[in-house]
Design a protein around this motif. Structure first.
Motif, PDB file in Angstrom:
ATOM      1  N   ALA A 480       0.843  -1.205   0.000  1.00  0.00           N
ATOM      2  CA  ALA A 480       0.000   0.000   0.000  1.00  0.00           C
ATOM      3  C   ALA A 480       0.869   1.243   0.000  1.00  0.00           C
ATOM      4  O   ALA A 480       1.900   1.309   0.660  1.00  0.00           O
ATOM      5  N   LEU A 481       0.389   2.257  -0.728  1.00  0.00           N
ATOM      6  CA  LEU A 481       1.144   3.487  -0.880  1.00  0.00           C
ATOM      7  C   LEU A 481       0.815   4.428   0.267  1.00  0.00           C
ATOM      8  O   LEU A 481      -0.358   4.693   0.537  1.00  0.00           O
ATOM      9  N   PRO A 482       1.782   4.968   0.997  1.00  0.00           N
ATOM     10  CA  PRO A 482       1.502   5.889   2.105  1.00  0.00           C
ATOM     11  C   PRO A 482       1.092   7.269   1.572  1.00  0.00           C
ATOM     12  O   PRO A 482       1.548   7.702   0.521  1.00  0.00           O
ATOM     13  N   LEU A 483       0.202   7.955   2.335  1.00  0.00           N
ATOM     14  CA  LEU A 483      -0.265   9.298   1.987  1.00  0.00           C
ATOM     15  C   LEU A 483      -0.452  10.088   3.271  1.00  0.00           C
ATOM     16  O   LEU A 483      -1.084   9.599   4.217  1.00  0.00           O
ATOM     17  N   THR A 484       0.115  11.295   3.296  1.00  0.00           N
ATOM     18  CA  THR A 484      -0.037  12.189   4.441  1.00  0.00           C
ATOM     19  C   THR A 484      -0.559  13.538   3.929  1.00  0.00           C
ATOM     20  O   THR A 484       0.011  14.095   2.986  1.00  0.00           O
ATOM     21  N   PHE A 485      -1.668  14.030   4.545  1.00  0.00           N
ATOM     22  CA  PHE A 485      -2.192  15.352   4.160  1.00  0.00           C
ATOM     23  C   PHE A 485      -2.712  16.055   5.397  1.00  0.00           C
ATOM     24  O   PHE A 485      -3.018  15.427   6.433  1.00  0.00           O
ATOM     25  N   GLU A 486      -2.771  17.368   5.295  1.00  0.00           N
ATOM     26  CA  GLU A 486      -3.232  18.219   6.406  1.00  0.00           C
ATOM     27  C   GLU A 486      -4.413  19.081   5.941  1.00  0.00           C
ATOM     28  O   GLU A 486      -4.375  19.649   4.846  1.00  0.00           O
ATOM     29  N   ILE A 487      -5.420  19.146   6.792  1.00  0.00           N
ATOM     30  CA  ILE A 487      -6.564  20.043   6.576  1.00  0.00           C
ATOM     31  C   ILE A 487      -6.512  21.102   7.658  1.00  0.00           C
ATOM     32  O   ILE A 487      -6.463  20.784   8.859  1.00  0.00           O
ATOM     33  N   SER A 488      -6.482  22.359   7.236  1.00  0.00           N
ATOM     34  CA  SER A 488      -6.304  23.456   8.193  1.00  0.00           C
ATOM     35  C   SER A 488      -7.498  24.404   8.138  1.00  0.00           C
ATOM     36  O   SER A 488      -8.235  24.465   7.144  1.00  0.00           O
ATOM     37  N   ARG A 489      -7.668  25.175   9.239  1.00  0.00           N
ATOM     38  CA  ARG A 489      -8.747  26.174   9.337  1.00  0.00           C
ATOM     39  C   ARG A 489      -8.234  27.331  10.174  1.00  0.00           C
ATOM     40  O   ARG A 489      -7.690  27.123  11.270  1.00  0.00           O
ATOM     41  N   ARG A 490      -8.381  28.540   9.660  1.00  0.00           N
ATOM     42  CA  ARG A 490      -7.951  29.725  10.402  1.00  0.00           C
ATOM     43  C   ARG A 490      -8.941  30.001  11.533  1.00  0.00           C
ATOM     44  O   ARG A 490     -10.158  29.995  11.337  1.00  0.00           O
ATOM     45  N   LEU A 491      -8.368  30.233  12.695  1.00  0.00           N
ATOM     46  CA  LEU A 491      -9.197  30.539  13.867  1.00  0.00           C
ATOM     47  C   LEU A 491      -9.603  32.004  13.865  1.00  0.00           C
ATOM     48  O   LEU A 491      -8.864  32.867  13.394  1.00  0.00           O
TER      49      LEU A 491
END
Length: 492
Positions: A480-491
């Motif tokens: 399996a291929l690894p995947l890293t992602f980030e979801i951000s939101r300004r406070l």
């Protein structure tokens, strides 16, 4: 009788003076004249204005020169086109009424109508006469004898004969003579068979019944029936005391009080007065209706005001009750506060501190603000299998950001997802690119969110040859291929 007025100039003046003393009263004239004419004729089955126009033409044709007319519907013919049977009546000498009507116009008297004793006998016929065949009804006036003919319960015509002598023998002979003349006329008009006797009903005082029976005997041509006038008056609803006055001599046989009672108590009263003569009566009825409407409106306003006043009273009472309950609750609260042990901080300061804490808690970021859209994205993209999810606060979006200390003020909330892609995507560059684009599109639907994929699973160098990250990283194709992602939101 309240007052009598002769027909001369002095009587007319006295009558006008009498009217001036009774300006608020309504008057009905009851006439007993020989100058009356009656005709029965059929009209086509019409309605509305056409029917009224035809009736007016018939009246002007039958009775020219008089406006004192009346018409009564007697029903319809049972066969054919069912024409309507009409009784046309008129007072043929209106000049006899003119002095009295002139006096009433001058005083603006409320004239309700001009009525005839001939047509009022229809009310007596309902209870005294048999319903079948021609019947003659004889009634006495002050000095006259009225003869009214009915056929199958319907009025046909009436005539008046003067009575010169009030002796029972003379009156009985006059009744027999006039009844014979009426019978000859009915036979000539084929309203009665020449061999059939005519039924005759005579209204006489109670004390004169035996005297009339002595002089009025049945014959082959006449069948005489003597009706008790007091009994007929009581059957018509006249008070027993007044009905008892129809006793004694023939002078007490005047049926005028009985006709006056029928005129006052019956609703359907045919009358001869034209519309212009009844103008002041109609105006008084309109004025009375307006006053009744005003009274009803005033009563409604008063009722509404009373209901509103009652509602206001109830509201005040409930308000006073709630005010007393509030004072009691405040006293109980104050007693409860006094019973508590003393606090190191005042109540006002404690309330301010609690409010500030609640405000800070409401403004504090929550993982749910990012976990919820993340769950929606993962539901739409089942190829991405999350392995680890971290939620952290940061003042920057640079890669490799560490969580902030507890006393720092964050600018962004970030959720970092470490996931695995299916092994088949390790060698399928097109499918992997489409999956990552779909991930970015789903996250970008919320304008408050941002996404960054770390590291890129493709070679960003556009000048080189595209290579599989799995191959370049030494990952076997079946892994399996690894995947890293980030979801951000300004406070805020």
């Amino acid at each position: 009788m309240e007052q009598a007025f002769p027909g001369d100039a002095a009587g007319i003046a006295a009558f006008e003076s009498y009217l001036g003393r009774h300006t608020r009263s309504a008057f009905r004239l009851l006439v007993n004249l020989a100058e009356e004419s009656h005709r029965i004729d059929d009209i086509p089955p019409l309605r509305g204005r056409e029917r009224q126009a035809l009736i007016e033409r018939r009246l002007s044709h039958y009775f020219p020169g008089t406006a004192l007319t009346n018409v009564i519907s007697l029903g319809r013919r049972p066969a054919g086109r069912r024409d309507e049977i009409m009784l046309f009546s008129a007072c043929t000498r209106p000049d006899e009424f003119e002095p009295w009507l002139t006096a009433m116009r001058g005083r603006q008297t409320r004239l309700a109508g001009i009525h005839s004793t001939a047509l009022l006998t229809r009310r007596l016929a309902e209870t005294l006469l048999p319903p079948d065949g021609p019947v003659l009804l004889l009634t006495f006036g002050r000095s006259d004898l009225r003869q009214s003919v009915y056929r199958d319960g319907q009025f046909q015509f009436s005539r008046l004969t003067l009575l010169s002598d009030q002796a029972p023998r003379t009156a009985a002979a006059l009744c027999t003579t006039e009844a014979g003349k009426i019978r000859q006329y009915l036979v000539g008009q084929e309203m009665l068979d020449w061999q059939a006797p005519l039924q005759v009903t005579i209204l006489v005082p109670a004390d004169q019944v035996e005297a009339f029976r002595t002089h009025c005997r049945d014959s082959e041509e006449l069948r005489l029936n003597l009706a008790d006038l007091p009994t007929a008056a009581r059957n018509a609803g006249l008070d027993g005391t007044l009905a008892g006055t129809f006793t004694g001599t023939l002078a007490d046989a005047d049926s005028t009080p009985l006709f006056l009672h029928l005129l006052a108590t019956k609703r359907q009263r045919p009358q001869f007065a034209p519309r212009r003569e009844r103008r002041f009566f109609r105006l008084s009825r309109i004025r009375c209706g307006l006053r009744l409407g005003q009274a009803a409106l005033a009563a409604g306003v008063i009722g509404f005001s009373l209901s509103q006043a009652s509602a206001i009273h109830d509201l005040r009472r409930h308000a006073e009750l709630r005010q007393r309950q509030l004072q009691t609750a405040r006293q109980d609260h104050a007693a409860l506060i006094e019973s508590l042990p003393p606090l190191p901080i005042g109540a006002d300061a404690l309330r301010a501190l609690i409010d500030r804490h609640e405000a800070l808690a409401n403004r504090a970021p929550s993982p749910g603000d990012l976990y919820l859209p993340l769950s929606h994205v993962l539901d739409r993209l089942p190829q991405i299998a999350p392995q680890r999810i971290d939620w952290l606060l940061s003042d920057t979006l640079e890669p490799g950001t560490d969580p902030l200390p507890a006393n720092a003020t964050p600018s962004f909330a970030i959720v970092r997802v470490e996931a695995r892609l299916p092994p088949s995507l390790a060698t399928d560059h097109r499918a992997r690119t489409q999956l990552l684009e779909a991930l970015k599109t789903l996250v970008s639907r919320d304008a408050r969110l941002g996404i960054r994929i770390l590291p890129l699973p493709v070679d960003p160098d556009s000048g080189g040859t595209l290579r599989s990250d799995a191959a370049s990283a030494g990952i076997p194709a079946a892994t399996a291929l690894p995947l890293t992602f980030e979801i951000s939101r300004r406070l805020q």
